[in-house]
Design an enzyme around this catalytic site. Structure first.
Site, PDB file in Angstrom:
ATOM      1  N   ASP A 178       0.909  -1.138   0.000  1.00 43.20           N
ATOM      2  CA  ASP A 178       0.000   0.000   0.000  1.00 43.20           C
ATOM      3  C   ASP A 178       0.950   1.189   0.000  1.00 43.20           C
ATOM      4  O   ASP A 178       1.585   1.470   1.024  1.00 43.20           O
ATOM      5  CB  ASP A 178      -0.878   0.011   1.255  1.00 43.20           C
ATOM      6  N   HIS A 179       1.065   1.853  -1.144  1.00 51.03           N
ATOM      7  CA  HIS A 179       2.163   2.828  -1.257  1.00 51.03           C
ATOM      8  C   HIS A 179       2.011   4.004  -0.285  1.00 51.03           C
ATOM      9  O   HIS A 179       2.962   4.715  -0.022  1.00 51.03           O
ATOM     10  CB  HIS A 179       2.356   3.297  -2.710  1.00 51.03           C
ATOM     11  N   HIS A 241      -5.805   2.775   1.171  1.00 50.82           N
ATOM     12  CA  HIS A 241      -5.117   3.942   1.729  1.00 50.82           C
ATOM     13  C   HIS A 241      -5.851   4.561   2.932  1.00 50.82           C
ATOM     14  O   HIS A 241      -5.253   4.862   3.958  1.00 50.82           O
ATOM     15  CB  HIS A 241      -4.926   5.013   0.654  1.00 50.82           C
TER      16      HIS A 241
HETATM   17  C1  BG6 Z   1      -3.665   4.650  -6.157  1.00 52.02           C
HETATM   18  C2  BG6 Z   1      -5.038   4.670  -6.757  1.00 52.02           C
HETATM   19  O1  BG6 Z   1      -3.529   3.548  -5.298  1.00 52.02           O
HETATM   20  O2  BG6 Z   1      -3.450   5.843  -5.419  1.00 52.02           O
HETATM   21  C3  BG6 Z   1      -5.218   5.893  -7.636  1.00 52.02           C
HETATM   22  O3  BG6 Z   1      -5.238   3.507  -7.536  1.00 52.02           O
HETATM   23  C4  BG6 Z   1      -4.877   7.157  -6.877  1.00 52.02           C
HETATM   24  O4  BG6 Z   1      -6.543   5.965  -8.131  1.00 52.02           O
HETATM   25  C5  BG6 Z   1      -3.502   7.019  -6.206  1.00 52.02           C
HETATM   26  O5  BG6 Z   1      -4.872   8.241  -7.784  1.00 52.02           O
HETATM   27  C6  BG6 Z   1      -3.237   8.209  -5.288  1.00 52.02           C
HETATM   28  O6  BG6 Z   1      -1.916   8.143  -4.864  1.00 52.02           O
HETATM   29  P1  BG6 Z   1      -1.110   9.458  -4.467  1.00 52.02           P
HETATM   30  O7  BG6 Z   1       0.210   8.945  -3.984  1.00 52.02           O
HETATM   31  O8  BG6 Z   1      -1.010  10.284  -5.720  1.00 52.02           O
HETATM   32  O9  BG6 Z   1      -1.905  10.142  -3.397  1.00 52.02           O
END
Ligand code: BG6
Length: 490
Positions: A178-179, A241
């Protein structure tokens, strides 16, 4: 370059889906940065795998373009890139057929250390790829597998995906990304909560009135209709997230900073979430879908006018909901979660709103008190703000106002280079540190809760409500908080 190879180090990383969107935008630029900073083991092979044949040189050129187009392109160094390119091979694979990984087997240089397999593909391929790796003898004990969210689309499908991976890889070899957990600001939440004694006595229902977690994006679906329309904001953002952020805010102090201690506490929060019923889904959740509008001064199309759109799609690009963590610490405190695409501003933040002062001694002189707020902004800038009441300077009668005690982490700690979250995540996989990865039981517990919402929506036929691109979502989201005497902090 780091010439040493620590015990348990890996000798190669293979990216399945190496030409896809995630690999292009995040993985190759992150690997390049780790290489340039001397953080990859040496020797260490990088193998891109996808279905179409592409000559190595053409693939390396694509990787170069991807790095230049990314935020790491600002620090591009030709010499570093050339040595990076020296690590890269490309292989065409057919993950659907017996013997379809022969080219990969041939490309992997023999040597000590396991191989990391990064499955940057659609989740339906996770099981088949793992099975093939197992059958080809490529999934030995030193190997690791990295999988991206979403793991499935429901508890049932997540169980099946986890089961398919689990028949080949032991849980300690599986890294579910989960980045958001790779973001510096998100990790900082743990430090804020558990390295500072002042918050803990106040971090509960005695002192906290409500919590808001917002992840607002200005982007639309970015050409990903095929994926997004099948997922929607609930599965794409909330299940992963937002629920991870909720866990970090609500968890008990872990006994130590070990991966299992931290993840045990997070999963307890997921188990404490009050399940939704048909009735509460109707009153506690809002689904929205953007219509055409203006974002940051530019006209943008509505969801149904996006490229490849399915007419009359009922997929939500916005969700707001009220969650309840049923345990001693949080009984009665609403957690409002909200996320959407094409919103007014890009902003990810956590708002901890404290209870009002128990008695207003200034009421007699006409002064109102505003409750204190701790605002933790994660994106686009990391700031921590505590609002305090103060007396406005002057010789007149006492006039009170709100003043922010503001800490910009970039100003306080020096900006440094903003790293892509995947750099941290990839490095942790190589270091065999699973602390920031989602454990199997966490994923499954999160889906159980999400399933209740989806079932409620289906049972009630709850349709998406339109909202103008560039707004804060449908007005029903405002009513969701106002029903409790609260309002979103915008
Ligand atoms: C991803 C989703 O996991 O996270 C995307 O699939 C979303 O839809 C993105 O835009 C948002 O990531 P960040 O790091 O730009 O907030």
């Amino acid at each position: 370059m780091n010439p040493s190879r620590p015990a348990g180090a890996c000798r190669a990383l293979v990216i399945f889906g190496a030409t896809g969107d995630l690999a292009r935008r995040m993985l190759w630029p992150s690997l390049y940065a780790l290489h340039r900073d001397g953080l990859l083991p040496d020797p260490f092979q990088l193998v891109g795998a996808a279905t179409r044949p592409v000559p190595d040189a053409a693939f390396v050129e694509r990787v170069r373009e991807a790095i230049l187009a990314s935020s790491n392109g600002d620090h591009f160094d030709q010499a570093a890139f050339e040595s990076f390119a020296g690590r890269i091979r490309y292989v065409a694979v057919d993950t659907g057929s017996e013997g379809g990984l022969a080219s990969l087997e041939a490309a992997l240089a023999p040597g000590e250390g396991g191989v990391v397999y990064y499955l940057s593909t659609a989740p339906e391929h996770f099981g088949p790829i793992c099975q093939q790796l197992g059958r080809s003898g490529l999934a030995g004990a030193g190997c690791r597998v990295v999988v991206e969210k979403p793991i499935g689309t429901s508890t049932e499908t997540a169980l099946a995906v986890n089961e398919a991976i689990g028949t080949v890889f032991a849980e300690r070899q599986v890294f579910r990304i989960d980045h958001y957990l790779g973001k510096e600001a998100v990790q900082n939440l743990l430090a804020l909560r558990f390295a500072n004694a002042i918050f803990e006595p106040l971090w509960n229902s005695n002192a906290i009135e409500q919590v808001q977690i917002t992840v607002a994006e200005t982007v639309g679906i970015e050409g990903r209709w095929g994926y997004y329309d099948g997922a929607g904001a609930l599965r794409d953002m909330v299940q992963s997230h937002l629920m991870q952020l909720l866990c970090l805010v609500a968890m008990e102090p872990p006994a130590s900073f070990t991966p299992s201690a931290v993840r045990n506490e997070k999963v307890k929060v997921l188990w404490s979430l009050r399940p939704f019923t048909r009735e509460s889904v109707a009153t506690h959740t809002v689904r929205g879908q953007y219509a055409a509008g203006y974002v940051e001064g530019r006209p943008v199309p509505g969801y149904l006018e996006e490229e490849g759109a399915r007419p009359a799609s009922d997929t939500e690009s916005f969700v707001a909901l009220r969650a309840q963590v049923d345990n001693w610490r949080w009984a009665g405190v609403p957690f409002y979660l909200r996320t959407g695409k094409r919103m007014r501003q890009r902003s990810s933040e956590i708002v901890i709103q404290f209870k009002a002062a128990p008695f207003n001694i200034f009421a007699g002189i006409g002064q109102q008190l505003t409750a204190n707020v701790l605002l933790i902004k994660l994106q686009p800038h990391e700031t921590i703000t505590l609002t305090l009441m103060h007396k406005k300077p002057g010789l007149n009668e006492v006039h009170l106002g709100e003043v922010p005690l503001n800490l910009s982490l970039a100003d306080a700690l020096g900006a440094g280079r903003r790293r892509i979250a995947y750099e941290r995540m990839l490095l942790d996989v190589l270091r065999d540190n699973p602390a920031l990865f989602v454990r199997r039981d966490e994923v499954e517990a999160a889906w159980r809760w999400i399933d209740g919402i989806v079932e409620g929506w289906q049972a009630a036929g709850q349709k998406v409500r339109p909202y103008d691109a560039g707004s804060w979502g449908p007005s029903a989201a405002i009513a969701l908080t106002e029903r409790n005497g609260h309002s979103w902090r915008e």
